[in-house]
Design a protein around this motif. Structure first.
Motif, short mmCIF file in Angstrom:
data_model
loop_
_atom_site.label_atom_id
_atom_site.label_comp_id
_atom_site.label_asym_id
_atom_site.label_seq_id
_atom_site.Cartn_x
_atom_site.Cartn_y
_atom_site.Cartn_z
N ASP A 1 8.33 5.99 2.99
CA ASP A 1 9.64 5.71 2.86
C ASP A 1 10.48 6.97 4.35
O ASP A 1 9.46 7.54 5.63
CB ASP A 1 9.85 6.85 2.21
N ARG A 2 11.62 7.81 4.75
CA ARG A 2 12.24 8.32 5.32
C ARG A 2 11.34 9.66 5.36
O ARG A 2 11.97 9.98 6.23
CB ARG A 2 13.52 8.32 4.27
N THR A 3 10.59 10.58 3.69
CA THR A 3 10.60 11.25 5.02
C THR A 3 8.44 11.24 4.67
O THR A 3 7.72 12.23 5.00
CB THR A 3 9.97 12.07 3.12
N GLY A 4 8.23 10.20 5.41
CA GLY A 4 6.87 9.91 5.32
C GLY A 4 6.32 9.83 4.52
O GLY A 4 4.71 9.67 4.48
N GLU A 5 6.71 9.79 3.32
CA GLU A 5 5.99 9.22 1.23
C GLU A 5 4.86 8.11 1.89
O GLU A 5 6.02 7.45 1.98
CB GLU A 5 6.23 9.89 0.48
N VAL A 6 3.85 7.84 1.38
CA VAL A 6 3.40 6.13 2.01
C VAL A 6 3.38 5.69 0.36
O VAL A 6 2.85 6.33 -1.32
CB VAL A 6 2.31 6.90 2.32
N ARG A 7 4.38 4.42 0.33
CA ARG A 7 3.78 4.26 -0.96
C ARG A 7 2.25 2.96 -1.27
O ARG A 7 1.65 3.54 -0.87
CB ARG A 7 5.34 3.15 -1.21
N GLU A 8 2.00 2.88 -2.92
CA GLU A 8 1.49 2.81 -3.16
C GLU A 8 0.89 0.80 -2.81
O GLU A 8 2.27 0.57 -2.17
CB GLU A 8 1.11 2.70 -4.94
N LEU A 9 -0.27 1.13 -2.01
CA LEU A 9 -0.21 -0.90 -1.48
C LEU A 9 -0.62 -1.37 -2.47
O LEU A 9 -0.74 -1.83 -3.31
CB LEU A 9 -1.45 -0.63 -0.52
N THR A 10 -0.25 -2.85 -2.60
CA THR A 10 0.39 -3.83 -3.01
C THR A 10 -0.96 -4.72 -2.20
O THR A 10 -1.59 -4.49 -0.98
CB THR A 10 0.92 -4.31 -2.92
N ASP A 11 -1.51 -5.93 -3.11
CA ASP A 11 -2.12 -6.99 -2.62
C ASP A 11 -1.70 -7.29 -1.47
O ASP A 11 -2.91 -8.50 -0.67
CB ASP A 11 -2.87 -8.45 -4.04
N GLU A 12 -0.50 -7.47 -1.04
CA GLU A 12 -0.08 -8.37 -0.02
C GLU A 12 -0.26 -7.95 1.28
O GLU A 12 -0.66 -8.30 2.02
CB GLU A 12 1.42 -8.56 -0.42
N ASP A 13 -0.25 -5.93 1.02
CA ASP A 13 -0.07 -5.41 2.04
C ASP A 13 -1.58 -5.76 2.55
O ASP A 13 -1.56 -6.01 3.81
CB ASP A 13 0.00 -3.67 1.88
N ILE A 14 -2.48 -5.68 1.82
CA ILE A 14 -3.83 -5.48 2.23
C ILE A 14 -4.46 -6.47 2.49
O ILE A 14 -5.05 -6.81 3.23
CB ILE A 14 -4.86 -5.37 0.63
N GLU A 15 -3.83 -8.48 2.40
CA GLU A 15 -4.05 -8.86 2.55
C GLU A 15 -3.22 -9.58 4.12
O GLU A 15 -3.91 -9.87 5.24
CB GLU A 15 -3.01 -10.28 1.70
N ARG A 16 -2.36 -8.63 4.03
CA ARG A 16 -1.91 -8.56 5.66
C ARG A 16 -2.79 -7.75 6.52
O ARG A 16 -2.25 -7.68 7.90
CB ARG A 16 -0.40 -8.04 5.85
N MET A 17 -3.56 -7.35 5.98
CA MET A 17 -4.59 -5.66 7.16
C MET A 17 -5.55 -6.45 8.06
O MET A 17 -6.20 -7.42 7.92
CB MET A 17 -5.22 -4.64 5.98
N ARG A 18 -5.42 -5.72 9.14
CA ARG A 18 -6.60 -7.10 9.84
C ARG A 18 -8.01 -5.18 10.66
O ARG A 18 -7.54 -4.29 10.14
CB ARG A 18 -5.66 -6.78 10.96
#
Length: 89
Positions: free
Chosen positions: A7-24
């Motif tokens: 977010d704007r403050t740099g806080e990382v949100r919880e990763l979703t399954d979709e996020d993990i699938e896109r990781m390289r």
């Protein structure tokens, strides 16, 4: 649509399954100067210890190894304590 990971403050949100699938894999995205082999150390800024070879009694080695990993560091600490207590003469 992909959501931002922070977010704007740099806080990382919880990763979703979709996020993990896109990781390289890391070796595809890291710059060459950050890539190292497994177990390979980076360059030391200032070497603080000197590599040496010393022969010690089996009972001394066994005693320090009983404590698990870090046995060489514990020997170093014991020798430093000896110097503090007996001086460096």
């Amino acid at each position: 649509m992909t959501r931002r990971l922070t977010d704007r403050t740099g806080e990382v949100r919880e990763l979703t399954d979709e996020d993990i699938e896109r990781m390289r894999p890391m070796d595809e995205v890291l710059p060459a100067n950050l890539k190292r082999a497994i177990g390979q150390r980076g360059a030391q800024r200032t070497p603080t210890k000197v590599k040496t070879s010393i022969r010690l009694s089996r009972d001394v080695i066994d005693h320090f190894k009983q404590g698990g990993d870090g046995w060489q560091r514990r020997i170093d600490q014991a020798l430093k304590q000896y110097i503090r207590e007996h001086g460096s003469d």
